[in-house]
Design a protein around this motif. Structure first.
Motif, PDB file in Angstrom:
ATOM      1  N   VAL A   1       0.830  -1.207   0.000  1.00 18.09           N
ATOM      2  CA  VAL A   1       0.000   0.000   0.000  1.00 18.09           C
ATOM      3  C   VAL A   1       0.866   1.260   0.000  1.00 18.09           C
ATOM      4  CG1 VAL A   1      -1.658   1.332   1.346  1.00 18.09           C
ATOM      5  CG2 VAL A   1      -1.955  -1.128   1.099  1.00 18.09           C
ATOM      6  N   GLU A   2       1.891   1.281   0.831  1.00 20.32           N
ATOM      7  CA  GLU A   2       2.734   2.463   0.934  1.00 20.32           C
ATOM      8  C   GLU A   2       3.505   2.723  -0.357  1.00 20.32           C
ATOM      9  OE1 GLU A   2       4.474   5.837   2.006  1.00 20.32           O
ATOM     10  OE2 GLU A   2       2.806   4.814   3.006  1.00 20.32           O
ATOM     11  N   ILE A   3       4.006   1.654  -0.990  1.00 23.21           N
ATOM     12  CA  ILE A   3       4.719   1.835  -2.259  1.00 23.21           C
ATOM     13  C   ILE A   3       3.772   2.403  -3.310  1.00 23.21           C
ATOM     14  CG2 ILE A   3       5.860   0.638  -4.167  1.00 23.21           C
ATOM     15  CD1 ILE A   3       6.988  -1.318  -2.141  1.00 23.21           C
ATOM     16  N   GLY A   4       2.546   1.862  -3.386  1.00 24.87           N
ATOM     17  CA  GLY A   4       1.574   2.358  -4.356  1.00 24.87           C
ATOM     18  C   GLY A   4       1.244   3.824  -4.147  1.00 24.87           C
ATOM     19  N   ARG A   5       1.042   4.224  -2.887  1.00 25.29           N
ATOM     20  CA  ARG A   5       0.730   5.617  -2.591  1.00 25.29           C
ATOM     21  C   ARG A   5       1.900   6.536  -2.940  1.00 25.29           C
ATOM     22  NH1 ARG A   5      -2.122   4.956   3.356  1.00 25.29           N
ATOM     23  NH2 ARG A   5      -4.136   4.176   2.597  1.00 25.29           N
ATOM     24  N   ARG A   6       3.090   6.115  -2.555  1.00 24.46           N
ATOM     25  CA  ARG A   6       4.262   6.953  -2.800  1.00 24.46           C
ATOM     26  C   ARG A   6       4.509   7.143  -4.294  1.00 24.46           C
ATOM     27  NH1 ARG A   6       9.315   5.056  -3.149  1.00 24.46           N
ATOM     28  NH2 ARG A   6       8.762   3.159  -2.015  1.00 24.46           N
TER      29      ARG A   6
ATOM     30  N   THR B   1     -17.058   2.898 -11.639  1.00 24.88           N
ATOM     31  CA  THR B   1     -16.530   1.728 -10.942  1.00 24.88           C
ATOM     32  C   THR B   1     -15.083   1.530 -11.365  1.00 24.88           C
ATOM     33  OG1 THR B   1     -17.309   0.219 -12.673  1.00 24.88           O
ATOM     34  CG2 THR B   1     -18.779   0.633 -10.822  1.00 24.88           C
ATOM     35  N   ARG B   2     -14.287   1.081 -10.408  1.00 23.90           N
ATOM     36  CA  ARG B   2     -12.851   0.964 -10.667  1.00 23.90           C
ATOM     37  C   ARG B   2     -12.294  -0.274  -9.974  1.00 23.90           C
ATOM     38  NH1 ARG B   2      -8.443   5.780  -9.373  1.00 23.90           N
ATOM     39  NH2 ARG B   2      -6.617   4.775 -10.296  1.00 23.90           N
ATOM     40  N   PHE B   3     -11.363  -0.939 -10.645  1.00 22.49           N
ATOM     41  CA  PHE B   3     -10.718  -2.111 -10.058  1.00 22.49           C
ATOM     42  C   PHE B   3      -9.222  -2.031 -10.368  1.00 22.49           C
ATOM     43  CE2 PHE B   3      -9.393  -6.597  -9.950  1.00 22.49           C
ATOM     44  CZ  PHE B   3      -9.819  -6.917  -8.667  1.00 22.49           C
ATOM     45  N   THR B   4      -8.425  -1.932  -9.315  1.00 21.11           N
ATOM     46  CA  THR B   4      -6.973  -1.785  -9.456  1.00 21.11           C
ATOM     47  C   THR B   4      -6.273  -2.992  -8.854  1.00 21.11           C
ATOM     48  OG1 THR B   4      -7.160   0.622  -9.310  1.00 21.11           O
ATOM     49  CG2 THR B   4      -4.986  -0.324  -8.928  1.00 21.11           C
ATOM     50  N   VAL B   5      -5.269  -3.480  -9.564  1.00 22.75           N
ATOM     51  CA  VAL B   5      -4.427  -4.573  -9.081  1.00 22.75           C
ATOM     52  C   VAL B   5      -2.993  -4.074  -9.094  1.00 22.75           C
ATOM     53  CG1 VAL B   5      -3.650  -6.945  -9.443  1.00 22.75           C
ATOM     54  CG2 VAL B   5      -5.994  -6.298 -10.035  1.00 22.75           C
ATOM     55  N   GLN B   6      -2.281  -4.251  -7.982  1.00 28.57           N
ATOM     56  CA  GLN B   6      -0.894  -3.812  -7.942  1.00 28.57           C
ATOM     57  C   GLN B   6      -0.078  -4.763  -7.070  1.00 28.57           C
ATOM     58  OE1 GLN B   6      -1.085   0.207  -6.510  1.00 28.57           O
ATOM     59  NE2 GLN B   6      -1.392  -0.392  -4.388  1.00 28.57           N
ATOM     60  N   THR B   7       1.202  -4.878  -7.436  1.00 27.15           N
ATOM     61  CA  THR B   7       2.078  -5.799  -6.717  1.00 27.15           C
ATOM     62  C   THR B   7       3.538  -5.450  -6.985  1.00 27.15           C
ATOM     63  OG1 THR B   7       2.642  -8.146  -6.418  1.00 27.15           O
ATOM     64  CG2 THR B   7       2.099  -7.437  -8.641  1.00 27.15           C
ATOM     65  N   PRO B   8       4.416  -5.683  -6.025  1.00 23.50           N
ATOM     66  CA  PRO B   8       5.844  -5.526  -6.292  1.00 23.50           C
ATOM     67  C   PRO B   8       6.331  -6.615  -7.250  1.00 23.50           C
ATOM     68  CG  PRO B   8       5.387  -5.498  -3.927  1.00 23.50           C
ATOM     69  CD  PRO B   8       4.143  -5.973  -4.617  1.00 23.50           C
ATOM     70  N   LEU B   9       7.337  -6.270  -8.043  1.00 25.21           N
ATOM     71  CA  LEU B   9       7.983  -7.220  -8.938  1.00 25.21           C
ATOM     72  C   LEU B   9       9.423  -7.425  -8.465  1.00 25.21           C
ATOM     73  CD1 LEU B   9       6.747  -5.891 -12.416  1.00 25.21           C
ATOM     74  CD2 LEU B   9       5.825  -7.806 -11.093  1.00 25.21           C
ATOM     75  N   PRO B  10      10.112  -8.435  -9.000  1.00 26.55           N
ATOM     76  CA  PRO B  10      11.519  -8.625  -8.611  1.00 26.55           C
ATOM     77  C   PRO B  10      12.340  -7.361  -8.856  1.00 26.55           C
ATOM     78  CG  PRO B  10      10.722 -10.547  -9.801  1.00 26.55           C
ATOM     79  CD  PRO B  10       9.634  -9.504  -9.896  1.00 26.55           C
TER      80      PRO B  10
END
Length: 364
Positions: free
Chosen positions: A93-98, A248-257
């Motif tokens: 969450v913090e990485i996405g916000r930043r 309506t909104r759908f977001t997917v986020q994740t860290p990568l290598p």
């Protein structure tokens, strides 16, 4: 130590210590194996996992009744896994916000706690549409002595400058049914309903002739599947000039290598008066060189439901952004290719230069 005559060997302290030592070694082996498995499966969670959580206290001689009680290993292991998962979730969450703040996006999270101001100077060159220059600013003042987060807002833009299609399509976002240039003044109410629930309401007015009051209310939620954050949200809005609608909104986020971060964003916006739905799909990979230096590779598709479901444009762009003085003055260079239906999908080579400064309570 000499055992007294008549004393049973198994009751002697020497015998008890001989039994406790191999048991302690077995417990140590279990802890090491559990930690290695966790490290392989969830690297970020393992960083927050303390193997001492699974460690029994120093070996001691225990009676037979105490040995029957055993060690509560499963509960300790589950507790450590929960703490690791929570730490990983908050990190995502913090990485996405930043990163959203860093690249100027305002719809994922508006700003950190406190008051802030932003001044932006943008120059855009388009092969098909010529050159444009757009100065803009935004100001948010956090109201003191309030239990909830109330903020006064004033900004000189009402469209998403990060979107290559902000000047294409009928609107491409609530309240954007014009060529931009209007100012917005209003009040924003933000409340976190729970750890991963949030509620936000904007009440304001677009400063133009005639004045255009509006109301926007948004509710969002986060779920986690390992290191992947799933973030659905619904926003209801009403503009005096455009009428009501729902997004309506759908977001997917994740860290990568490595120092990389992936975000995929999907939106559908319905406008009641015109009975049209606009679609917006974006995907981006960010690579961070440092907290104040990053590059974003972005791909976007736009569409609409009238006169039929169709694509209205594609875009590919690269955004390089870096602080050029301290932590408040930034330079962004953005080459992009745009293929819009308005130009029969002809290739439009564009280049954007942005100089941006921040003031106030802002932390990176």
């Amino acid at each position: 130590m000499i055992t007294c005559a008549g004393e049973k060997a198994e009751n002697s302290p020497r015998y008890a210590l001989a039994i406790a030592k191999p048991r302690a070694e077995r417990f140590l082996l279990v802890r090491v194996v559990a930690y290695v498995l966790l490290l392989c499966a969830f690297p970020a969670a393992a960083a927050a996992f303390d193997p001492e959580d699974l460690a029994p206290e120093a070996p001691e001689v225990r009676t037979e009744s105490e040995e029957n009680e055993g060690i509560d290993l499963p509960e300790a292991f589950i507790g450590a896994m929960d703490r690791g998962q929570e730490s990983l979730s908050r990190q995502v969450v913090e990485i996405g916000r930043r990163l959203d703040r860093f690249f100027g996006g305002d719809d994922y999270v508006h700003s950190p706690d406190g008051s802030s101001a932003r001044i932006r100077l943008t120059s855009l060159y388009s092969e098909l549409e010529g050159t444009e220059f757009d100065p803009s600013f935004k100001f948010e003042l956090e109201l003191p002595n309030t239990e909830r987060r109330w903020r006064l807002i004033f900004e000189s833009e009402d469209w998403d400058w990060t979107d290559p299609f902000n000047d294409g399509g009928p609107r491409q976002g609530p309240g954007a049914n014009d060529d931009g240039g209007d100012s917005i003044a209003g009040v924003r109410f933000i409340r976190d309903l729970a750890d991963y629930w949030n509620f936000e309401t904007d009440v304001g007015i677009k400063v133009r002739t005639p004045l255009d009051p509006f109301v926007e209310t948004k509710v969002g939620r986060s779920w986690f599947a390992g290191a992947v954050e799933l973030r659905p949200s619904v926003e209801a809005f009403w503009y005096n000039s455009d009428g009501p609608g729902v997004e309506t909104r759908f977001t997917v986020q994740t860290p990568l290598p490595g120092p990389r971060f992936l975000r995929v964003d999907n939106r559908a916006t319905w406008y009641k008066d015109e009975e049209i739905v606009e679609y917006r799909h974006d995907a981006g990979i960010t690579h961070e060189f440092s907290r104040l230096h990053a590059v974003l590779l972005h791909f976007g598709v736009r569409g609409e439901s009238k006169p039929n479901d169709r694509v209205t444009g594609y875009s590919v762009d690269v955004r390089w952004r870096k602080n050029i003085f301290q932590d408040w003055l930034f330079l962004e260079l953005r080459p992009e290719l745009l293929f819009a239906r308005d130009h029969d999908f002809k290739q439009d080579k564009r280049f954007m230069i942005t100089l941006e400064s921040y003031f106030g309570d802002l932390e990176w």
